[in-house]
Scaffold this motif. Structure first.
Motif, PDB file in Angstrom:
ATOM      1  N   SER A   1       7.030   6.631  -4.338  1.00 46.89           N
ATOM      2  CA  SER A   1       6.137   6.642  -3.174  1.00 46.89           C
ATOM      3  C   SER A   1       6.706   5.779  -2.055  1.00 46.89           C
TER       4      SER A   1
ATOM      5  N   THR B   1       9.676  -3.913  -6.958  1.00 46.19           N
ATOM      6  CA  THR B   1       9.198  -4.309  -5.623  1.00 46.19           C
ATOM      7  C   THR B   1       9.403  -5.791  -5.316  1.00 46.19           C
TER       8      THR B   1
ATOM      9  N   SER C   1       0.120  -4.613   3.633  1.00 47.23           N
ATOM     10  CA  SER C   1      -0.855  -3.595   4.002  1.00 47.23           C
ATOM     11  C   SER C   1      -1.695  -4.086   5.176  1.00 47.23           C
TER      12      SER C   1
ATOM     13  N   SER D   1       5.902   2.994   0.710  1.00 46.98           N
ATOM     14  CA  SER D   1       4.931   1.900   0.652  1.00 46.98           C
ATOM     15  C   SER D   1       5.057   1.021   1.882  1.00 46.98           C
TER      16      SER D   1
ATOM     17  N   GLU E   1       0.836  -1.203   0.000  1.00 43.54           N
ATOM     18  CA  GLU E   1       0.000   0.000   0.000  1.00 43.54           C
ATOM     19  C   GLU E   1       0.867   1.248   0.000  1.00 43.54           C
ATOM     20  N   HIS E   2       0.606   2.147  -0.943  1.00 45.94           N
ATOM     21  CA  HIS E   2       1.366   3.385  -1.028  1.00 45.94           C
ATOM     22  C   HIS E   2       0.886   4.378   0.027  1.00 45.94           C
TER      23      HIS E   2
ATOM     24  N   SER F   1       4.925   4.957  -8.575  1.00 46.77           N
ATOM     25  CA  SER F   1       5.139   3.944  -7.533  1.00 46.77           C
ATOM     26  C   SER F   1       6.595   3.891  -7.079  1.00 46.77           C
TER      27      SER F   1
END
Length: 1019
Positions: free
Chosen positions: A780, A837, A786, A782, A768-769, A777
């Motif tokens: 951001s 990621t 999440s 993160s 989740e950002h 992305s």
């Protein structure tokens, strides 16, 4: 000799997130160091919070900490782990500074930790400008007339004695940070102040400019008994005045006389011995081209960017040897692992030439200051190996991922007179400007007078121009052979002759004009060598046969490090190679990046150091008789070759060019989503300016315009009105089309990395950002996994992911980005490859997704449900971007669709607040030490702690620490803050995360060791 039995556990300090001046070369060196120590039986503890690197994979160290690289954190880790030894020479300037800090705080003495290799005293003599200058004076090695200053007044006193220009060099900084060449007094004052702020000891060397001299580097290795060898000497194409990281570099040196070569080599040995360096060391000299006068520029008593280049250029594993020397071995006791027949005490001999060419970020930032000086600006580099300098230049240029127009006539819109004015000042385009001037008939002598670049280099460039002229004239098989020896690619020859490329290829084949492959063996064939490190050439005969094996796979690398395509692809490629070997494949790697672990000759069964172009890749495939290629782990560079490879009858492992096209081509991507009944943001593909304006009139502003097949958001533009759209479209080049025009929706952004077997998917968690949707992305912060998403949203994400994988029959790893608005889930983007990621998710989970994806591409099936195993995860990870504003302070840091960060960090915690505190640890320390926060936003004014009424007053104070400004029109203020060395925050969510974490409890938390792969089975 036996190891020191009192040392069983060794702590290695890494270099942290990638920034300009300190990049993937330390991942390579650090990985080599970890492997060398484990080979000797040591328990290895690594501290490095760069999640993108293979170095921080738990397979390379016994314990890995993704923790902030601060004295405070390292002290806590030392107290917990109790290592007996410390290696700080593999982590760049960051690690070296921390070792000195730990020593000065008494931490090493308190816990009985021995600094292995070069001592603190030697480090200080090399890094402290005053001590270094004093040592050089005592040794009789000249340095430029200079002064050590600690404030602006001292600097101004020096300027009264020496005429401008003056070079400013801060102590203990990386990549020339805070320094530069001042040609006017205003610039001089600014550089001195920024240099004092950048230096950890607030010390700056101001020296008489010797810009224009030749710049020569020696990479030297010394052991504790005083044995010394020169691994490689290198010559910068650009004279002194351009940072070596921004200069084209040639190895070995090409213009030195034998007397000059040995004079500087002897000086290098004398300096390294006087410093009592134990391990690797880089020494930079300035040599007067009109006499034998030389000056010592600086010494790096550690492995460096040049060390990685020298290692790949010679095949001599500098970092591995340096670490073994640090634990007590001598050069004559260490076997060279490349030859396996010679010792590390043998100086490498080269029967080829190497060219390094920098890769700059100016294609993403056209507004940046492109003038090159003593402060490095390149994000990465490529390396080429050939038998002639002309051919090596050509291969280096082909490796840059630049268009033919840039290589052959990209400056044609400028007059020769305009080019002559431009070429005097070093910029990223100077090489191409020189080529254009040579095409226009300007003489080598005149260009030498303008630039100071050696006539030999200019004559080599002129030879390439001469061949261009010949190719535009009468054409023959003999001329074709000459052109291929100079490494003109078939496509370039076709463009110059006006012939079809296929005709060039046919003629070449008929005449037997094909590349041969040579070995890199460190000994120029003088000794028998067992090596798997190769390059191609059109000179001589073939030296290597194709590898044996029925199952051979070519892994295509990602090329040079650039914004949007970083070292995370190297991580994925290295992991895949190891897994493919377990599946019985013979692995062959092609890449041209000297900084990476994928270009370590010990990674794949064979390494080809070549441009990642159609011609070069097909030549390797033909020579090795390969029928399977892996493109999922080479970023956009590898994906762009997919269609061509399939057209040549090559199988792509786990995917196809059609699958790639269905998600990369926006028109087909929308058809895919609509066919799967997956919600998407409203928008359309536009093939012309007229169509773009028509579509814009049917959508709600703001809009996001972007081309297909982009890296890091390059070319993305946000427009707020029909008038802005009209202005943008009118100035857009025709090559920009087709473009996607989408509605820009507000909301939260989340993303997943999944593995699919063609039907089903495994999703380990959702990232989740923290910042709003619309921030790239890569830029951001993160949170993973999440903690705020409902079960319903997770189920929807899983459902959409499964539909996409099933519709595409996709096998392997994939990244999907989503927009959340209340309970609505929209698919924004699908990347049919490993993403930045993947290593982050894998390291937080302790679950190697690349291994799993490779198993599935090799025919295995999933037996695990989405979100299943990581129930044992305790805590959370926060990924955060790192911006190289120290190198490019003129780039406004306001965030948007165009990625700006050069790297990322990862911090772990039991809670989000703990992880966030670690992310902002240095800022918190600055505030706790009296630093203040200035907020230029009414809604967030409660966070301001500065008492000054205006920004202009506050920015001049010593306590200016953090500046928040999210107004798009306030770029000048943000840039002023960056130039003053102040941290700039541009997103409200980032500021809130910083404030939220200020009182968190913090403790070091190691990464979970990777578990054996579960959840896949053989078909």
């Amino acid at each position: 000799m036996p190891k020191d039995s009192s040392i069983q556990k060794i702590l290695i300090i890494g270099s942290g997130p990638i920034i300009i001046g300190q990049a993937a070369e330390f991942d390579y060196s650090g990985t080599q160091g970890c492997l060398a120590l484990k080979e000797e039986g040591y328990d290895v503890v690594l501290v490095n919070h760069n999640p993108a690197t293979i170095m921080t994979d738990t397979a390379y160290a016994d314990t890995v900490y993704c923790e902030p690289l601060t004295v405070k954190t390292l002290t806590a880790i030392i107290e917990k782990e109790r290592p007996q030894g410390l290696v700080a020479s593999l982590g760049g300037q960051t690690a070296l500074n921390l070792a000195v800090g730990l020593h000065e705080k008494g931490v090493l003495e308190k816990y009985g930790v021995k600094l292995l290799g070069t001592s603190v005293d030697s480090i200080q003599k090399g890094e402290d400008r005053e001590k270094f200058r004093s040592l050089m004076e005592a040794l009789g090695h000249p340095t430029a007339e200079s002064s050590i200053v600690h404030d602006l007044e001292e600097a101004l006193d020096f300027s009264k004695e020496i005429a401008l220009p003056i070079i400013v060099r801060p102590a203990y900084t990386l990549g020339g940070r805070g320094g530069g060449i001042a040609s006017c007094m205003e610039e001089y004052k600014k550089l001195v102040l920024s240099g004092l702020k950048a230096s950890p000891i607030h010390q700056v060397l101001v020296e008489k400019s010797i810009a224009g001299f030749k710049e020569i580097e020696y990479e030297v290795m010394r052991d504790s008994k005083g044995n010394c060898i020169s691994v490689c000497n290198m010559e910068n194409f650009d004279p002194v005045g351009v940072h070596t990281g921004d200069s084209i570099v040639v190895a070995p040196s090409q213009t030195l006389t034998d007397r000059e070569f040995h004079m500087l080599r002897t000086a290098a040995f004398d300096i390294v011995s006087s410093l009592e360096v134990v391990g690797g060391c880089n020494i930079q000299f300035a040599l007067d081209p009109n006499s034998n006068q030389y000056y010592v520029i600086e010494v790096n008593p550690r492995v460096s960017r040049s060390s990685a280049l020298a290692s790949k250029a010679t095949g001599y594993p500098i970092a591995k040897v340096a670490v073994k020397i640090a634990v007590g071995y001598t050069l004559d006791e260490i076997i060279n692992p490349l030859t396996r027949t010679t010792y590390a005490s043998f100086e490498p001999a080269l029967d080829y030439v190497v060219v390094k060419f920098p890769r700059w970020p100016f294609d993403k930032f056209p507004e940046a200051n492109r003038i090159l000086g003593t402060k490095m600006k390149a994000t990465g580099e490529v390396m080429a190996i050939e038998r002639s300098l002309e051919a090596a230049f050509q291969k280096a240029l082909q490796s840059l991922d630049l268009s033919l127009e840039s290589l052959y006539g990209g400056m044609s819109d400028l007059t020769l007179e305009e080019l002559e004015k431009k070429v005097v000042t070093p910029t990223d385009s100077r090489f191409f400007e020189l080529m254009e001037l040579l095409r226009g008939g300007r003489s080598i002598d005149s260009l030498h007078e303008m630039t100071g670049i050696d006539k030999l280099f200019l004559s080599v460039m002129n030879n390439l121009v001469d061949m261009e002229h010949k190719l535009r004239g009468s054409f023959s098989a003999e001329l074709l052979k000459e052109a291929k020896e100079l490494r003109f690619e078939d496509s370039a020859i076709a463009g110059l002759t006006g012939m079809a490329e296929a005709s060039i290829v046919d003629l070449r084949t008929e005449e037997g004009i094909v590349p041969v492959f040579k070995m890199v063996d460190t000994c120029a064939g003088e000794f028998e060598a067992i090596t798997n490190y190769a390059y191609s050439t059109y000179y001589g005969t073939n030296e290597i046969e194709s590898l044996p094996g029925e199952k051979k796979v070519l892994i295509i690398g990602a090329g040079p490090i650039r914004i949007g395509q970083g070292v995370e692809f190297d991580y994925s490629a290295v992991k895949a190679i190891k897994r493919l070997k377990e599946h019985g494949y013979t692995t062959i790697m092609v890449n041209n990046n000297p900084e990476t672990v994928s270009t370590d000759y010990e990674t794949a069964d064979r390494l080809y150091f070549e441009p990642i172009t159609k011609e070069a890749v097909l030549a390797i495939i033909k020579h090795e008789r390969i029928d399977t290629v892996l493109v999922q782990f080479g970023g956009q560079t590898a994906l762009n070759l997919a269609g061509m490879l399939e057209g040549e009858g090559i199988t792509l492992l786990g995917t196809s060019s059609d699958i790639i096209d269905r998600v990369e081509d926006r028109e087909r991507f929308y058809q895919l989503l609509d066919g799967c009944m997956i919600p998407r943001v409203k928008g359309d593909i536009c093939h012309s300016k007229e169509e773009a304006m028509h579509v814009a009139g049917t959508l709600a502003f703001p809009l996001l315009c972007r081309p297909s097949y982009v890296i890091g958001g390059k070319g993305m533009v946000k427009v707020k009105s029909l008038e802005e759209m009209q202005c943008f479209i009118q100035t857009a080049d025709e090559e920009y089309f087709p473009i996607l025009v989408d509605e820009f929706k507000e909301g939260r952004e989340v993303e997943i990395d999944l593995v699919g077997d063609g039907e089903d998917v495994y999703v380990p968690g959702v990232m989740e950002h923290i910042e709003r949707a619309g921030v790239h992305s890569g830029d951001s912060m993160s949170i993973f996994p999440s903690e705020s998403l409902s079960g319903e949203i997770k189920e929807t994400i899983e459902e959409y992911a499964r539909k996409i994988v099933s519709a595409l029959q996709y096998k392997g790893i994939m990244n999907i980005q989503f927009l959340l608005q209340n309970q609505n889930v929209y698919v924004l983007e699908v990347n049919p490859r490993a993403s930045r990621t993947v290593p982050i998710v894998s390291k937080i989970l302790g679950f190697p997704l690349i291994d799993m994806a490779t198993d599935l591409m090799c025919g295995e099936r999933l037996t695990i449900d989405a979100f299943d195993p990581p129930s044992e995860i305790k805590g959370v990870g926060v990924k955060y971007p790192v911006f190289s504003s120290h190198a490019l302070p003129e780039i406004d840091q306001i965030l948007g669709a165009n990625m700006k960060s050069t790297g990322e960090g990862l911090c772990l915690g039991e809670t989000i607040e703990e992880a966030l505190y670690k992310v902002f640890e240095e800022l918190h320390a600055g505030v706790e030490a009296g630093g203040t926060i200035y907020v230029d936003c009414v809604q967030a004014k409660q966070y301001q702690t500065a008492e000054e009424a205006s920004f202009s007053e506050w920015i001049k104070t010593d306590h200016a620490c953090v500046y928040f400004n999210d107004e798009e029109t306030d770029a000048k203020k943000r840039i002023a803050a960056l130039e003053a060395g102040v941290t700039v925050i541009t997103e409200a969510e980032t500021l809130q995360a910083f404030m939220r974490s200020k009182n968190a409890y913090v403790q070091p938390k190691p990464l979970v060791h990777s578990k054996s792969i579960q959840g896949v089975s053989r078909v």
